[in-house]
Design an enzyme around this catalytic site. Structure first.
Site, PDB file in Angstrom:
ATOM      1  CB  CYS A 175      -0.939   0.004   1.198  1.00 55.64           C
ATOM      2  SG  CYS A 175      -1.868  -1.515   1.371  1.00 55.64           S
ATOM      3  CG  HIS A 195      -3.121   3.018   2.673  1.00 56.80           C
ATOM      4  ND1 HIS A 195      -3.721   2.678   1.477  1.00 56.80           N
ATOM      5  CD2 HIS A 195      -3.139   1.884   3.439  1.00 56.80           C
ATOM      6  CE1 HIS A 195      -4.077   1.414   1.516  1.00 56.80           C
ATOM      7  NE2 HIS A 195      -3.744   0.908   2.692  1.00 56.80           N
ATOM      8  CG  ASN A 249      -6.833  -1.069   1.643  1.00 49.68           C
ATOM      9  OD1 ASN A 249      -6.117  -0.708   0.712  1.00 49.68           O
ATOM     10  ND2 ASN A 249      -6.334  -1.488   2.789  1.00 49.68           N
TER      11      ASN A 249
HETATM   12  O1  UT7 Z   1      -3.730  -1.533   3.769  1.00 49.51           O
HETATM   13  C1  UT7 Z   1      -3.360  -1.949   5.043  1.00 49.51           C
HETATM   14  C2  UT7 Z   1      -4.059  -3.205   5.306  1.00 49.51           C
HETATM   15  N1  UT7 Z   1      -5.019  -3.325   6.296  1.00 49.51           N
HETATM   16  C3  UT7 Z   1      -5.399  -2.505   7.285  1.00 49.51           C
HETATM   17  O2  UT7 Z   1      -5.031  -1.402   7.452  1.00 49.51           O
HETATM   18  C4  UT7 Z   1      -6.370  -3.095   8.234  1.00 49.51           C
HETATM   19  C5  UT7 Z   1      -6.057  -2.763   9.668  1.00 49.51           C
HETATM   20  N2  UT7 Z   1      -7.011  -3.340  10.572  1.00 49.51           N
HETATM   21  C6  UT7 Z   1      -8.306  -2.979  10.621  1.00 49.51           C
HETATM   22  O3  UT7 Z   1      -8.739  -2.138   9.878  1.00 49.51           O
HETATM   23  C7  UT7 Z   1      -9.191  -3.599  11.674  1.00 49.51           C
HETATM   24  O4  UT7 Z   1      -8.402  -4.385  12.551  1.00 49.51           O
HETATM   25  C8  UT7 Z   1     -10.314  -4.489  11.063  1.00 49.51           C
HETATM   26  C9  UT7 Z   1     -11.341  -3.593  10.367  1.00 49.51           C
HETATM   27  C10 UT7 Z   1      -9.748  -5.480  10.101  1.00 49.51           C
HETATM   28  C11 UT7 Z   1     -11.032  -5.236  12.169  1.00 49.51           C
HETATM   29  O5  UT7 Z   1     -11.536  -4.340  13.124  1.00 49.51           O
HETATM   30  P1  UT7 Z   1     -11.288  -4.627  14.667  1.00 49.51           P
HETATM   31  O6  UT7 Z   1     -11.954  -3.557  15.416  1.00 49.51           O
HETATM   32  O7  UT7 Z   1      -9.821  -4.796  14.885  1.00 49.51           O
HETATM   33  O8  UT7 Z   1     -12.085  -5.953  14.864  1.00 49.51           O
HETATM   34  P2  UT7 Z   1     -11.554  -7.347  15.410  1.00 49.51           P
HETATM   35  O9  UT7 Z   1     -10.630  -7.980  14.433  1.00 49.51           O
HETATM   36  O10 UT7 Z   1     -11.127  -7.182  16.817  1.00 49.51           O
HETATM   37  O11 UT7 Z   1     -12.887  -8.161  15.426  1.00 49.51           O
HETATM   38  C12 UT7 Z   1     -13.938  -7.862  16.343  1.00 49.51           C
HETATM   39  C13 UT7 Z   1     -15.055  -8.844  16.105  1.00 49.51           C
HETATM   40  C14 UT7 Z   1     -14.572 -10.308  16.064  1.00 49.51           C
HETATM   41  O12 UT7 Z   1     -15.582 -11.104  16.670  1.00 49.51           O
HETATM   42  P3  UT7 Z   1     -15.422 -11.640  18.173  1.00 49.51           P
HETATM   43  O13 UT7 Z   1     -14.145 -12.434  18.176  1.00 49.51           O
HETATM   44  O14 UT7 Z   1     -15.338 -10.398  19.007  1.00 49.51           O
HETATM   45  O15 UT7 Z   1     -16.645 -12.446  18.372  1.00 49.51           O
HETATM   46  C15 UT7 Z   1     -14.496 -10.620  14.587  1.00 49.51           C
HETATM   47  O16 UT7 Z   1     -14.678 -11.990  14.316  1.00 49.51           O
HETATM   48  O17 UT7 Z   1     -15.642  -8.600  14.809  1.00 49.51           O
HETATM   49  C16 UT7 Z   1     -15.656  -9.811  14.075  1.00 49.51           C
HETATM   50  N3  UT7 Z   1     -15.545  -9.497  12.647  1.00 49.51           N
HETATM   51  C17 UT7 Z   1     -16.606  -9.181  11.903  1.00 49.51           C
HETATM   52  N4  UT7 Z   1     -17.907  -9.091  12.200  1.00 49.51           N
HETATM   53  C18 UT7 Z   1     -18.724  -8.740  11.199  1.00 49.51           C
HETATM   54  C19 UT7 Z   1     -14.413  -9.427  11.890  1.00 49.51           C
HETATM   55  N5  UT7 Z   1     -14.740  -9.073  10.638  1.00 49.51           N
HETATM   56  C20 UT7 Z   1     -16.074  -8.917  10.614  1.00 49.51           C
HETATM   57  C21 UT7 Z   1     -17.002  -8.559   9.623  1.00 49.51           C
HETATM   58  N6  UT7 Z   1     -18.308  -8.478   9.944  1.00 49.51           N
HETATM   59  N7  UT7 Z   1     -16.636  -8.275   8.363  1.00 49.51           N
END
Ligand code: UT7
Length: 327
Positions: free
Chosen positions: A113, A254, A284
């Site tokens: 990215c 980004h 993204n």
């Molecule tokens: O270009 C660079 C590449 N990427 C990035 O910059 C991404 C950086 N990271 C992020 O943007 C965030 O970490 C995410 C958007 C990917 C995830 O957000 P988060 O607040 O860190 O959520 P999490 O991974 O802690 O997940 C929280 C909950 C989990 O459920 P449990 O374990 O609490 O029951 C996940 O399984 O949300 C769940 N979850 C979803 N729920 C609904 C994860 N993805 C989804 C989804 N829809 N798409």
């Protein structure tokens, strides 16, 4: 090298729009979750016959039109991408063929990215020494082809499309003022990777399947992004002749996650209104996000002549980097 100015920008994205509600029909997710956790509302996804070189060529044509540059005037084409059409030949050469830039030399650059910022910096460093007066720098992706469409952690984030900039050596005080590029290869690849490669783990033994897909430790990448964006801006400012955060009119970060951008604004103590954000429409697109946002803000008149613009990218590698331009 000073005096290298962006004289035209363009973007190229697929026409197919996929909304969060559309995704909720294929994975266990909701529009509410995606909007509140990321800010993304919809994204563009390639048709079966579209690939990275197409979005690149569309963006390039728009940028050439704006700059009033003919294809023969382009000396160098760099395509920053992690999703090239093919391993061979480079996407940059495919773009050369598509736009008829027969005098250019061409190569791809992979910095995830951060690729567009790296690409501009590399082109800047080659001007005018390597006979480069006019360079075409593109960041573009077709990430839909490297996504596991059953993994809700990744498939709601990434998307397709790209943008382009024409950089010309003109002399004078406007243009690229500084760049700053960093990498950290010690981060564990599982943080953000496409696992099979060619010399390491070839996907070709198996049928290319969901194993050939982006995997990500979202939380780790999130924390990295929150550190990397401010560092990219500050690092690039430190490399100018005395500009400070107060001089910056626009920051184009980004576009990975609205919460990362909000945290960066807070860390830098810069009003959020100075950040150009369009991730709600495009998701993204990795190397594509910064040039797409740059083109939108340039075309709609937000970025004006004389403005100080900061670009800031971060991504897999890990890589991150910033650039300061006087428009
Ligand atoms: O270009 C660079 C590449 N990427 C990035 O910059 C991404 C950086 N990271 C992020 O943007 C965030 O970490 C995410 C958007 C990917 C995830 O957000 P988060 O607040 O860190 O959520 P999490 O991974 O802690 O997940 C929280 C909950 C989990 O459920 P449990 O374990 O609490 O029951 C996940 O399984 O949300 C769940 N979850 C979803 N729920 C609904 C994860 N993805 C989804 C989804 N829809 N798409």
């Amino acid at each position: 090298m000073k005096g290298n100015r962006i004289i035209g920008t363009g973007m190229g994205v697929p026409s197919r729009i996929v909304t969060n509600d559309d995704l909720s029909k294929i994975v266990d997710t909701t529009d509410e979750w995606i909007v509140s956790r990321t800010g993304i509302r919809e994204r563009r996804i390639a048709a079966d016959n579209e690939a990275t070189s197409d979005f690149s060529a569309w963006a390039a044509i728009e940028a050439m039109k704006m700059a009033d540059v003919q294809p023969e005037e382009i000396d160098l084409i760099i395509v920053a991408t992690l999703s090239p059409d093919r391993l061979l030949p480079s996407t940059a050469c495919l773009v050369q063929g598509k736009i008829g830039a027969k005098n250019a030399f061409c190569f791809d650059l992979e910095a995830a990215c951060s690729g567009f910022v790296y690409g501009l910096a590399v082109a800047n460093g080659m001007m005018p020494d390597q006979g480069v007066r006019t360079a075409l720098v593109i960041g573009a992706e077709t990430l839909s082809r490297v996504l596991d469409w059953t993994d809700r952690n990744t498939c709601v984030l990434f998307a397709d499309g790209g943008g382009a900039a024409i950089l010309r050596h003109e002399g004078g005080d406007n243009g690229i003022l500084s760049s700053y590029m960093k990498s950290d290869g010690s981060a564990p690849p599982p943080w953000l990777a496409v696992t099979p490669g060619v010399s390491d783990l070839s996907p070709l033994g198996d049928k290319v399947s969901k194993d050939f897909a982006i995997t990500m430790e979202g939380k780790e990448v999130f924390k990295f992004g929150v550190r990397a964006l401010p560092d990219a801006v500050k690092g690039a400012l430190n490399n100018t002749d005395g500009l400070t955060l107060a001089d910056v009119d626009w920051i184009i970060p980004h576009q990975a996650n609205l919460r990362i951008i909000d945290a960066a604004a807070k860390a830098l103590d810069i009003p959020r209104e100075k950040f150009i954000v369009n991730l709600e429409k495009y998701g993204n697109t990795s190397a594509g996000t910064i040039p797409i946002a740059l083109d939108e803000a340039h075309r709609d008149g937000r970025i004006k002549k004389g403005d100080i613009v900061a670009l800031a990218g971060f991504g897999a590698g890990l890589t991150w980097g910033g650039m300061i331009l006087r428009w």
